[in-house]
Design a protein around this motif. Structure first.
Motif, mmCIF file in Angstrom:
data_model
loop_
_atom_site.group_PDB
_atom_site.id
_atom_site.type_symbol
_atom_site.label_atom_id
_atom_site.label_comp_id
_atom_site.label_asym_id
_atom_site.label_seq_id
_atom_site.Cartn_x
_atom_site.Cartn_y
_atom_site.Cartn_z
ATOM 1 N N VAL A 141 0.516 10.230 14.490
ATOM 2 C CA VAL A 141 0.971 9.692 13.203
ATOM 3 C C VAL A 141 0.626 8.212 13.116
ATOM 4 N N SER A 142 0.252 7.775 11.930
ATOM 5 C CA SER A 142 -0.114 6.376 11.706
ATOM 6 C C SER A 142 1.127 5.519 11.477
ATOM 7 N N ASP A 143 0.959 4.221 11.652
ATOM 8 C CA ASP A 143 1.958 3.279 11.165
ATOM 9 C C ASP A 143 1.988 3.374 9.635
ATOM 10 N N PRO A 144 3.138 3.098 8.997
ATOM 11 C CA PRO A 144 3.173 3.176 7.537
ATOM 12 C C PRO A 144 2.295 2.108 6.886
ATOM 13 N N CYS A 145 1.585 2.506 5.851
ATOM 14 C CA CYS A 145 0.818 1.578 5.028
ATOM 15 C C CYS A 145 1.770 1.060 3.957
ATOM 16 N N GLU A 146 2.112 -0.228 4.008
ATOM 17 C CA GLU A 146 3.180 -0.771 3.176
ATOM 18 C C GLU A 146 2.686 -1.188 1.793
ATOM 19 N N HIS A 147 3.439 -0.761 0.786
ATOM 20 C CA HIS A 147 3.212 -1.162 -0.607
ATOM 21 C C HIS A 147 4.532 -1.749 -1.095
ATOM 22 N N GLY A 151 9.133 -1.736 -7.880
ATOM 23 C CA GLY A 151 10.189 -1.544 -8.871
ATOM 24 C C GLY A 151 11.444 -0.948 -8.263
ATOM 25 N N GLU A 152 11.967 0.096 -8.914
ATOM 26 C CA GLU A 152 13.195 0.737 -8.447
ATOM 27 C C GLU A 152 13.022 1.380 -7.071
ATOM 28 N N GLU A 153 11.803 1.709 -6.714
ATOM 29 C CA GLU A 153 11.554 2.354 -5.430
ATOM 30 C C GLU A 153 11.594 1.361 -4.270
ATOM 31 N N GLY A 154 11.566 0.070 -4.576
ATOM 32 C CA GLY A 154 11.588 -0.931 -3.521
ATOM 33 C C GLY A 154 10.282 -0.982 -2.756
ATOM 34 N N ASP A 155 10.366 -1.148 -1.444
ATOM 35 C CA ASP A 155 9.178 -1.191 -0.583
ATOM 36 C C ASP A 155 8.837 0.231 -0.137
ATOM 37 N N VAL A 156 7.606 0.650 -0.450
ATOM 38 C CA VAL A 156 7.179 2.021 -0.168
ATOM 39 C C VAL A 156 6.167 2.024 0.972
ATOM 40 N N GLY A 157 6.275 3.006 1.837
ATOM 41 C CA GLY A 157 5.319 3.168 2.918
ATOM 42 C C GLY A 157 4.683 4.548 2.880
ATOM 43 N N PHE A 158 3.363 4.598 3.073
ATOM 44 C CA PHE A 158 2.663 5.879 3.205
ATOM 45 C C PHE A 158 2.218 6.038 4.655
ATOM 46 N N PHE A 159 2.343 7.232 5.177
ATOM 47 C CA PHE A 159 1.887 7.494 6.535
ATOM 48 C C PHE A 159 1.119 8.814 6.556
ATOM 49 N N ARG A 160 0.299 8.988 7.547
ATOM 50 C CA ARG A 160 -0.537 10.172 7.646
ATOM 51 C C ARG A 160 -0.717 10.527 9.115
ATOM 52 N N GLY A 161 -1.128 11.746 9.361
ATOM 53 C CA GLY A 161 -1.267 12.170 10.748
ATOM 54 C C GLY A 161 -2.062 13.454 10.877
ATOM 55 N N MET A 229 -1.234 15.693 8.037
ATOM 56 C CA MET A 229 0.084 15.342 7.522
ATOM 57 C C MET A 229 -0.028 14.102 6.642
ATOM 58 N N LEU A 230 0.699 14.092 5.525
ATOM 59 C CA LEU A 230 0.784 12.895 4.688
ATOM 60 C C LEU A 230 2.189 12.788 4.140
ATOM 61 N N GLY A 231 2.699 11.549 4.111
ATOM 62 C CA GLY A 231 4.079 11.372 3.689
ATOM 63 C C GLY A 231 4.345 10.031 3.051
ATOM 64 N N ILE A 232 5.556 9.899 2.535
ATOM 65 C CA ILE A 232 5.997 8.691 1.850
ATOM 66 C C ILE A 232 7.433 8.391 2.270
ATOM 67 N N CYS A 233 7.789 7.118 2.269
ATOM 68 C CA CYS A 233 9.160 6.730 2.584
ATOM 69 C C CYS A 233 9.491 5.432 1.863
ATOM 70 N N SER A 234 10.785 5.195 1.672
ATOM 71 C CA SER A 234 11.274 3.910 1.159
ATOM 72 C C SER A 234 11.695 3.078 2.356
ATOM 73 N N LEU A 235 11.034 1.955 2.553
ATOM 74 C CA LEU A 235 11.250 1.142 3.745
ATOM 75 C C LEU A 235 12.501 0.295 3.628
ATOM 76 N N LEU A 236 13.223 0.196 4.734
ATOM 77 C CA LEU A 236 14.370 -0.703 4.803
ATOM 78 C C LEU A 236 13.896 -2.147 4.779
ATOM 79 N N PRO A 237 14.721 -3.077 4.276
ATOM 80 C CA PRO A 237 14.381 -4.498 4.432
ATOM 81 C C PRO A 237 14.191 -4.826 5.902
ATOM 82 N N LEU A 238 13.328 -5.773 6.187
ATOM 83 C CA LEU A 238 12.972 -6.077 7.571
ATOM 84 C C LEU A 238 14.185 -6.379 8.429
ATOM 85 N N SER A 239 15.146 -7.142 7.906
ATOM 86 C CA SER A 239 16.326 -7.516 8.693
ATOM 87 C C SER A 239 17.158 -6.303 9.067
ATOM 88 N N ASP A 240 17.167 -5.267 8.159
ATOM 89 C CA ASP A 240 17.906 -4.050 8.455
ATOM 90 C C ASP A 240 17.157 -3.159 9.428
#
Length: 248
Positions: A141-147, A151-161, A229-240
């Motif tokens: 699995v790859s590290d998430p590609c950060e976007h 907007g309402e989705e916040g920080d989005v990450g895509f990953f693939r594997g 594999m391909l996926g999406i996630c909403s990333l936590l703020p870095l401090s969290d």
């Protein structure tokens, strides 16, 4: 490396290159000198069906071997001379973040797909995306590609594997046993095969969100019939996310 020489296009009468080609040996050496540049391989593939066939069989394979040599040795350690879904699909997976479109796999937002310079794939990280009873499977699995700031989705990450020997995997057997449904319209952006939703099959472990640094209820991924594999996630703020630890 010994290659069969071919000098004319045998795939299509409509090709303009009817006067013949350079031998595969010469083309191999040219691309070896260019370190298997993926953009040039893609451009050559568009020239005619003979070049496209050569790229699928040889050039993308060498690109994958150069880009991730240890990973390729592992994926082929079962004795296979190929990979599920062909070499071009795997090469594209290495360098292309598929993004998403409204109404597609991930309905809520639209982020264009794009090429990435380099991505790290990890077999160790792959274990976090598998249920405990499936962790003898091999998944890179790859590290998430950060976007960021979507907007309402916040920080989005895509990953693939990609799975090793997906046809023999426990994940595939479990998907079939659970009667998981293939997506009715969307296909894998890398090999065009049908997709299973791991969320729908209830096969996403909590460890996946911990590994990604993502909100637990905001992660989704699909696996295609060829084991991409391909996926999406909403990333936590870095401090969290720095405070998150993977559960035992």
């Amino acid at each position: 490396m010994i290659l069969t020489k071919q000098y004319r296009c045998v795939h299509s009468a409509s090709c303009q290159c009817t006067k013949g080609h350079l031998s595969e040996d010469v083309i191999f050496l040219v691309f070896q000198h260019m370190n298997w540049n993926p953009k040039t391989i893609a451009a050559l593939s568009c020239t005619c069906k003979w070049f496209d066939d050569l790229a699928k069989r040889v050039l993308w394979k060498e690109f994958c071997r150069t880009r991730a040599p240890k990973m390729m040795v592992d994926l082929q350690s079962s004795g296979s001379h190929s990979v599920d879904g062909n070499w071009r699909a795997l090469g594209k997976l290495f360098i292309y973040c598929s993004g998403c479109k409204k109404g597609g796999l991930f309905n809520s937002i639209q982020i264009p797909g794009h090429f990435v310079n380099k991505t790290r794939f990890s077999r160790t990280s792959g274990k976090s995306f598998l249920l405990p009873q499936c962790r003898t499977d091999v998944l890179y699995v790859s590290d998430p590609c950060e976007h960021l700031d979507q907007g309402e989705e916040g920080d989005v990450g895509f990953f693939r594997g990609v799975f090793k020997s997906f046809q023999m995997s426990k994940v595939r057997k479990m998907l079939i046993k659970r009667g998981a449904q293939l997506h009715p319209t969307e296909a894998c952006p890398y090999c065009k095969a049908k997709l299973w939703s791991m969320l729908q099959a209830k096969m996403i472990p909590q460890s996946a969100s911990c590994r990604l640094g993502a909100y637990e209820d905001c992660i989704e991924y699909y696996v295609c019939l060829n084991g991409h594999m391909l996926g999406i996630c909403s990333l936590l703020p870095l401090s969290d996310s720095e405070e998150v630890s993977e559960p035992e």
